[in-house]
Scaffold this motif. Structure first.
Motif, PDB file in Angstrom:
ATOM      1  N   MET A   1      66.140  17.199  -8.362  1.00 38.77           N
ATOM      2  CA  MET A   1      67.373  16.588  -7.432  1.00 38.77           C
ATOM      3  C   MET A   1      67.162  16.694  -6.079  1.00 38.77           C
ATOM      4  SD  MET A   1      69.481  14.638  -9.738  1.00 38.77           S
ATOM      5  CE  MET A   1      70.937  14.705  -9.091  1.00 38.77           C
ATOM      6  N   ASP A   5      70.723  13.515  -3.328  1.00 42.76           N
ATOM      7  CA  ASP A   5      71.333  13.049  -4.655  1.00 42.76           C
ATOM      8  C   ASP A   5      72.594  14.000  -5.016  1.00 42.76           C
ATOM      9  OD1 ASP A   5      69.212  11.338  -5.267  1.00 42.76           O
ATOM     10  OD2 ASP A   5      67.700  13.109  -5.529  1.00 42.76           O
ATOM     11  N   ARG A   8      75.817  12.987  -3.204  1.00 46.86           N
ATOM     12  CA  ARG A   8      76.458  11.576  -4.153  1.00 46.86           C
ATOM     13  C   ARG A   8      77.287  12.443  -5.401  1.00 46.86           C
ATOM     14  NH1 ARG A   8      71.644   9.089  -2.353  1.00 46.86           N
ATOM     15  NH2 ARG A   8      70.448   9.473  -4.543  1.00 46.86           N
ATOM     16  N   VAL A   9      76.400  13.109  -6.084  1.00 48.60           N
ATOM     17  CA  VAL A   9      77.243  13.678  -7.271  1.00 48.60           C
ATOM     18  C   VAL A   9      78.489  14.502  -7.069  1.00 48.60           C
ATOM     19  CG1 VAL A   9      76.863  15.267  -9.192  1.00 48.60           C
ATOM     20  CG2 VAL A   9      74.979  13.669  -8.791  1.00 48.60           C
ATOM     21  N   ALA A  68      78.613  11.131 -13.015  1.00 56.27           N
ATOM     22  CA  ALA A  68      77.857  10.606 -12.048  1.00 56.27           C
ATOM     23  C   ALA A  68      76.286  10.935 -12.099  1.00 56.27           C
ATOM     24  CB  ALA A  68      78.110  11.114 -10.904  1.00 56.27           C
ATOM     25  N   LEU A  69      76.090  11.965 -12.705  1.00 56.58           N
ATOM     26  CA  LEU A  69      74.662  12.508 -13.038  1.00 56.58           C
ATOM     27  C   LEU A  69      74.174  11.437 -13.907  1.00 56.58           C
ATOM     28  CD1 LEU A  69      74.588  16.063 -13.324  1.00 56.58           C
ATOM     29  CD2 LEU A  69      73.127  14.743 -11.711  1.00 56.58           C
ATOM     30  N   SER A  72      73.195   8.158 -12.673  1.00 57.37           N
ATOM     31  CA  SER A  72      72.142   8.209 -11.810  1.00 57.37           C
ATOM     32  C   SER A  72      70.686   8.140 -12.570  1.00 57.37           C
ATOM     33  CB  SER A  72      72.424   9.192 -10.780  1.00 57.37           C
ATOM     34  OG  SER A  72      71.995  10.374 -11.549  1.00 57.37           O
ATOM     35  N   PRO A 101      70.069   5.016 -17.311  1.00 58.39           N
ATOM     36  CA  PRO A 101      71.570   5.243 -17.707  1.00 58.39           C
ATOM     37  C   PRO A 101      71.967   3.871 -18.618  1.00 58.39           C
ATOM     38  CG  PRO A 101      71.245   4.219 -15.592  1.00 58.39           C
ATOM     39  CD  PRO A 101      70.042   4.785 -16.092  1.00 58.39           C
ATOM     40  N   ARG A 106      77.348   3.763 -16.645  1.00 57.07           N
ATOM     41  CA  ARG A 106      77.612   2.843 -15.396  1.00 57.07           C
ATOM     42  C   ARG A 106      79.316   2.381 -15.375  1.00 57.07           C
ATOM     43  NH1 ARG A 106      72.793   0.075 -17.274  1.00 57.07           N
ATOM     44  NH2 ARG A 106      70.908   0.605 -16.018  1.00 57.07           N
ATOM     45  N   ALA A 109      81.251   5.510 -14.352  1.00 58.58           N
ATOM     46  CA  ALA A 109      81.088   6.214 -12.817  1.00 58.58           C
ATOM     47  C   ALA A 109      81.689   4.883 -11.857  1.00 58.58           C
ATOM     48  CB  ALA A 109      79.370   6.067 -12.711  1.00 58.58           C
TER      49      ALA A 109
END
Length: 335
Positions: A1, A5, A8-9, A68-69, A72, A101, A106, A109
């Motif tokens: 990561m 990245d 964003r998480v 979130a992970l 992604s 994912p 999705r 998130a």
């Protein structure tokens, strides 16, 4: 990561709800993991002297990070309380694999950005029983039970304990001072509860039997406490939200984290289904009323969170601010 990245998480993780929007967390990232810590500098010594509610808040942030992970394309394992020497090291989230994912990841998130606490009265539309069942199933994944408050005697007992606890809190100058310190008049404030997110009317005059927390009690004339059944009390059948009690078998830091993760997952599923929620935690703030709730509701376990849930009005109100990611995320040196 890469660093971007993790940024964003963590931005997604910080969208989690927290008691008084204190955002009591900090994160440390490396290439393949994210460590989550309780930030004691943001404590609530009057309302939450044990840190239980703030640890629950961090549990929700942990789950938002996992969601979130997943969205992604990163699978993750969560190790709670990984350091016996540091009880404030709440979790280690390790990236274990990269994959595509799924639709649910999705959807959840996408719900992170839409979810926020709504204290206004909900629409007169019942929450489907099958949706409540689904929320219960989600919470069980984290050793957390969800009890809908539906029986009349349970509702009366819970409403009374909430009202009594609110009365006790309003009579405590230290509580009022701490509450005021987290109320924000600036709508761009990065933390705390914005005035615009708080209904302007006195909660005691609200046409609902579920009493929300009064964040501006010190700025309006207080009304006399009205017990359920009082002739002058608000009508009990105007607003009828779904009320869910979340609890755990144990009552230690691990259980608090698990209930927080369950809360995060429940709120995201509810948001994806078009629902909103707000906490009714006054009766859980005080050990005496929290203990009485266990007794009055014949609970097997410990109540951790009480949620008022329903379909929100339009517009839903002001969204609370969030601290910049740079304030809560740091990167461990390599090597």
């Amino acid at each position: 990561m890469e660093e971007q990245d993790w940024t964003r998480v963590v931005a997604a993780a910080t969208r989690a709800p927290s008691i008084h929007n204190t955002q009591p967390w900090r994160f440390v990232a490396t290439a393949d993991r994210l460590d989550v810590f309780l930030d004691r500098n943001r404590a609530l010594p009057v309302l939450d002297p044990t840190g239980r509610q703030q640890v629950i808040s961090c549990g929700s942030a942990i789950e938002f990070a996992v969601v979130a992970l997943g969205a992604s394309g990163a699978a993750a394992d969560v190790d709670l309380l990984p350091d016996d020497a540091d009880p404030d090291h709440l979790a280690r989230i390790a990236v274990t694999a990269l994959r595509s994912p799924g639709d649910e990841e999705r959807t959840l998130a996408e719900a992170i950005e839409r979810r926020h606490t709504v204290r206004a009265a909900f629409q007169p539309q019942a929450v489907p029983t099958e949706l409540v069942d689904r929320l219960q199933d989600q919470a069980r994944r984290f050793d957390t039970w969800v009890k809908p408050i539906t029986r009349s005697e349970e509702e009366v007992a819970t409403v009374f304990l909430i009202s009594r606890a609110e009365e006790m809190e309003q009579g405590d100058p230290a509580y009022l001072k701490e509450l005021e310190s987290w109320l924000r008049t600036d709508p761009t404030a990065p933390d705390g509860v914005p005035v615009g997110a708080v209904p302007s009317e006195d909660p005691h005059s609200r046409p609902s039997n579920w009493l929300i927390r009064d964040f501006v009690v010190g700025q309006r004339e207080q009304q006399e406490f009205l017990a359920p059944g009082d002739a002058d009390a608000p009508p009990p059948d105007v607003e009828r939200p779904t009320v869910l009690l979340l609890g755990t078998e144990d009552d230690d830091r691990r259980a608090w984290l698990q209930s927080g993760r369950a809360l995060g997952r429940v709120l995201l599923h509810a948001t994806a289904a078009g629902l909103a929620a707000s906490p009714l935690t006054q009766a859980l703030d005080w050990p005496a009323t929290r203990t009485r709730m266990r007794s009055r509701l014949s609970l097997v376990g410990h109540p951790q969170m009480l949620l008022r849930m329903g379909y929100p009005p339009e517009p839903t109100g002001t969204v609370s601010g969030r601290r910049p990611v740079g304030e809560v995320l740091s990167f461990a040196p390599v090597g």
